[in-house]
Design an enzyme around this catalytic site. Structure first.
Site, mmCIF file in Angstrom:
data_model
loop_
_atom_site.group_PDB
_atom_site.id
_atom_site.type_symbol
_atom_site.label_atom_id
_atom_site.label_comp_id
_atom_site.label_asym_id
_atom_site.label_seq_id
_atom_site.Cartn_x
_atom_site.Cartn_y
_atom_site.Cartn_z
ATOM 1 N N LYS A 1 7.385 1.273 3.632
ATOM 2 C CA LYS A 1 6.714 1.714 2.358
ATOM 3 C C LYS A 1 7.542 2.858 2.041
ATOM 4 O O LYS A 1 6.924 4.013 1.874
ATOM 5 C CB LYS A 1 5.181 1.982 2.554
ATOM 6 C CG LYS A 1 4.617 1.528 1.222
ATOM 7 C CD LYS A 1 3.070 1.285 1.604
ATOM 8 C CE LYS A 1 2.280 1.557 0.434
ATOM 9 N NZ LYS A 1 2.440 0.527 -0.582
HETATM 10 N N1 PPE Z 1 3.346 -5.266 -1.649
HETATM 11 C C1 PPE Z 1 3.612 -3.877 -2.190
HETATM 12 C C2 PPE Z 1 5.114 -3.711 -2.998
HETATM 13 C C3 PPE Z 1 2.633 -2.655 -2.264
HETATM 14 O O1 PPE Z 1 3.178 -1.492 -2.812
HETATM 15 C C4 PPE Z 1 1.624 -2.984 -1.750
HETATM 16 C C5 PPE Z 1 0.655 -1.784 -1.798
HETATM 17 C C6 PPE Z 1 1.141 -4.260 -1.283
HETATM 18 C C7 PPE Z 1 2.179 -5.138 -1.234
HETATM 19 C C8 PPE Z 1 -0.231 -4.351 -0.615
HETATM 20 O O2 PPE Z 1 -0.409 -3.790 0.756
HETATM 21 P P1 PPE Z 1 -1.514 -3.236 1.070
HETATM 22 O O3 PPE Z 1 -2.125 -2.005 0.115
HETATM 23 O O4 PPE Z 1 -1.611 -2.709 2.769
HETATM 24 O O5 PPE Z 1 -2.528 -4.377 1.124
HETATM 25 N N2 PPE Z 1 0.632 -0.977 -2.836
HETATM 26 C C9 PPE Z 1 0.007 0.350 -2.825
HETATM 27 C C10 PPE Z 1 0.378 1.237 -3.744
HETATM 28 C C11 PPE Z 1 -0.171 1.219 -5.226
HETATM 29 C C12 PPE Z 1 0.157 2.276 -6.248
HETATM 30 O O6 PPE Z 1 0.095 1.911 -7.535
HETATM 31 O O7 PPE Z 1 0.804 3.271 -6.035
HETATM 32 C C13 PPE Z 1 -1.599 0.229 -2.827
HETATM 33 O O8 PPE Z 1 -2.016 -0.884 -3.356
HETATM 34 O O9 PPE Z 1 -2.236 1.277 -2.231
#
Ligand code: PPE
Length: 302
Positions: A156
């Site tokens: 990330k």
């Molecule tokens: N794909 C991406 C690209 C992504 O950034 C997230 C989380 C997910 C999938 C879902 O992952 P998870 O949170 O582990 O279920 N994105 C984070 C950032 C959002 C933001 O605006 O900053 C989040 O949802 O916290």
């Protein structure tokens, strides 16, 4: 957004004093990694949703991006809890960030220190309460998800989000709420910051994790859906399969479980939150709020 204290390299600092030098490496090049975690109010107090898994992913991101975090995982988890306590946060969002700090500029990051911060704040529904109930309007982005060998999708990394920001800006300017990105071959990947699920003839599908972030909500939703006796399959698809799906929804820490009612001006299903999406969404919130005995191991109480 604002709270009282931010954890910075081991110290609690006032929100307004949590500053960095303008020559911070990460500010110029996006050389940081982060997490997004949520805490929910439960009948036994505030609980962090899947904290261990988020901190494990943070350390994996650090490994991939060759940054040595000067704390143990246990110390980092404790720091998250301490920051929640210091802010008396009942529910909201937690943002750990590990970044290359200030020493010198130039692409080579290795001489720059690895700095760590944790911010927390109250954050309700990412795309609004109405989005959770009625669903959102999305657009297939003209920006392809970064090619798999451009950086790493498992990590990330802050800089990865430039790709997401282009897609998000385009979606908003086109009158949509969120973007769906295709990979460089045209296969569906995910949203700007959320994983994607769709339903056809009662079967729930999601994309494999090779080209998308290994979402922790995605992992939770697969387990929840299978426990509810739904069949869940991973599948590579093209955009047109989404258009003819019965239901489509996003999942992620920020977005939680958000139905999609429209993609590229195609109505999805009945054009509102579908029944399977609703069942899963309800179960997800019940679990996060500590109402489901079976899933209490996912919660870390403060
Ligand atoms: N794909 C991406 C690209 C992504 O950034 C997230 C989380 C997910 C999938 C879902 O992952 P998870 O949170 O582990 O279920 N994105 C984070 C950032 C959002 C933001 O605006 O900053 C989040 O949802 O916290």
């Amino acid at each position: 957004m604002k709270a009282d204290k931010i954890w910075m390299d081991g110290k609690m600092v006032d929100w307004d004093e949590a500053k960095v030098h303008v020559c911070t490496h990460a500010l110029h090049y996006g050389s940081g990694i982060f997490e997004g975690i949520r805490a929910y109010e439960t009948k036994n107090g505030t609980a962090v949703f899947r904290l261990k898994k988020h901190i494990d992913r943070l350390f994996n991101s650090a490994k991939i991006f060759k940054m040595e975090i000067p704390y143990s995982k246990e110390e980092f988890r404790q720091a998250v809890k301490d920051t929640i306590k210091a802010n008396k946060l009942k529910s909201g969002y937690i943002r750990p960030l590990v970044y290359r700090g200030f020493e010198q500029l130039g692409i080579n990051p290795f001489k720059c220190p690895v700095n760590c911060t944790i911010a927390v704040w109250e954050w309700g529904a990412y795309l609004g309460e109405e989005a959770l109930a009625k669903g959102i309007k999305t657009k297939i982005s003209s920006y392809a998800r970064s090619y798999i060998n451009s950086t790493s999708q498992k990590a990330k990394i802050c800089g990865n989000y430039i790709n997401s920001i282009f897609a998000k800006m385009e979606a908003i300017e086109a009158g949509a709420d969120e973007a769906i990105l295709l990979d460089t071959s045209g296969f569906v990947t995910e949203g700007s910051a959320e994983n994607l699920f769709w339903v056809r003839d009662g079967v729930i599908y999601t994309t494999p994790t090779a080209t998308v972030l290994e979402g922790i909500t995605r992992d939770s939703i697969i387990k929840i859906a299978e426990d509810m006796s739904y069949k869940v399959q991973e599948k590579y698809i093209c955009r047109d399969e989404l258009y003819i799906s019965d239901e489509v929804f996003f999942v992620g820490t920020a977005v939680e479980v958000t139905p999609i009612r429209e993609i590229d001006n195609y109505q999805i299903g009945e054009g509102k939150r579908g029944p399977i999406t609703e069942n899963i969404q309800k179960k997800f919130f019940a679990i996060a709020k500590g109402e489901e005995e079976k899933y209490l191991s996912w919660l870390d109480y403060i």
